[in-house]
Design a protein around this motif. Sequence first.
Motif, mmCIF file in Angstrom:
data_model
loop_
_atom_site.group_PDB
_atom_site.id
_atom_site.type_symbol
_atom_site.label_atom_id
_atom_site.label_comp_id
_atom_site.label_asym_id
_atom_site.label_seq_id
_atom_site.Cartn_x
_atom_site.Cartn_y
_atom_site.Cartn_z
ATOM 1 N N HIS A 257 -27.810 -9.878 -3.907
ATOM 2 C CA HIS A 257 -26.226 -9.344 -4.311
ATOM 3 C C HIS A 257 -25.106 -10.401 -4.050
ATOM 4 O O HIS A 257 -24.110 -10.235 -4.628
ATOM 5 C CB HIS A 257 -26.045 -8.175 -3.091
ATOM 6 C CG HIS A 257 -26.017 -8.660 -1.856
ATOM 7 N ND1 HIS A 257 -26.847 -9.038 -0.949
ATOM 8 C CD2 HIS A 257 -24.943 -8.886 -0.905
ATOM 9 C CE1 HIS A 257 -26.602 -9.547 0.002
ATOM 10 N NE2 HIS A 257 -25.361 -9.365 0.262
ATOM 11 N N ILE A 258 -25.703 -11.628 -3.371
ATOM 12 C CA ILE A 258 -24.497 -12.712 -3.330
ATOM 13 C C ILE A 258 -24.446 -13.443 -4.602
ATOM 14 O O ILE A 258 -23.305 -13.848 -4.952
ATOM 15 C CB ILE A 258 -25.002 -13.584 -2.107
ATOM 16 C CG1 ILE A 258 -24.813 -12.784 -0.805
ATOM 17 C CG2 ILE A 258 -24.233 -14.929 -2.040
ATOM 18 C CD1 ILE A 258 -25.483 -13.480 0.192
ATOM 19 N N PRO B 174 -23.277 -10.514 -7.912
ATOM 20 C CA PRO B 174 -22.658 -9.356 -7.653
ATOM 21 C C PRO B 174 -22.277 -8.422 -8.658
ATOM 22 O O PRO B 174 -22.274 -8.699 -9.695
ATOM 23 C CB PRO B 174 -21.164 -9.970 -6.892
ATOM 24 C CG PRO B 174 -21.236 -11.171 -7.742
ATOM 25 C CD PRO B 174 -22.655 -11.652 -7.924
ATOM 26 N N ARG B 175 -21.879 -7.147 -8.243
ATOM 27 C CA ARG B 175 -21.499 -6.240 -9.526
ATOM 28 C C ARG B 175 -20.490 -6.954 -10.299
ATOM 29 O O ARG B 175 -19.467 -7.426 -9.825
ATOM 30 C CB ARG B 175 -21.116 -4.761 -8.794
ATOM 31 C CG ARG B 175 -22.112 -4.062 -8.415
ATOM 32 C CD ARG B 175 -21.614 -2.855 -7.728
ATOM 33 N NE ARG B 175 -22.612 -2.391 -7.082
ATOM 34 C CZ ARG B 175 -22.860 -0.703 -7.468
ATOM 35 N NH1 ARG B 175 -22.568 -0.165 -8.064
ATOM 36 N NH2 ARG B 175 -24.130 -0.550 -6.605
ATOM 37 N N SER C 286 -17.434 -12.882 -7.837
ATOM 38 C CA SER C 286 -17.593 -13.009 -6.319
ATOM 39 C C SER C 286 -16.568 -12.244 -5.685
ATOM 40 O O SER C 286 -15.473 -12.207 -6.163
ATOM 41 C CB SER C 286 -17.736 -14.327 -6.081
ATOM 42 O OG SER C 286 -18.716 -15.022 -6.815
ATOM 43 N N ALA C 287 -17.003 -11.855 -4.436
ATOM 44 C CA ALA C 287 -15.818 -11.112 -3.593
ATOM 45 C C ALA C 287 -14.743 -12.290 -3.107
ATOM 46 O O ALA C 287 -14.983 -13.251 -2.995
ATOM 47 C CB ALA C 287 -16.258 -10.277 -2.532
#
Length: 70
Positions: A60-61, A64-65, A69-70
Amino acid sequence: MYRYLSGRLRQLGIRQTDLAKAMGLSEASISHRFRGRTPWSIDEMYQLLDICRAQPEELHIYFPRGGKSA
């Protein structure tokens, strides 16, 4: 897109050309995936985790969706 993945590959000194060869894809295919034009397959994602020396729990890192990146 995929900033964390790009950064990790840079840390390891792996260029998109090298990545394409390692994954058995064309350079254009790799470029399209990094730009979000073509989705990564799940097999390609896990192959990249191996190349990046990352754990499956980190999927998930690296992916990411939406590729952001967050």
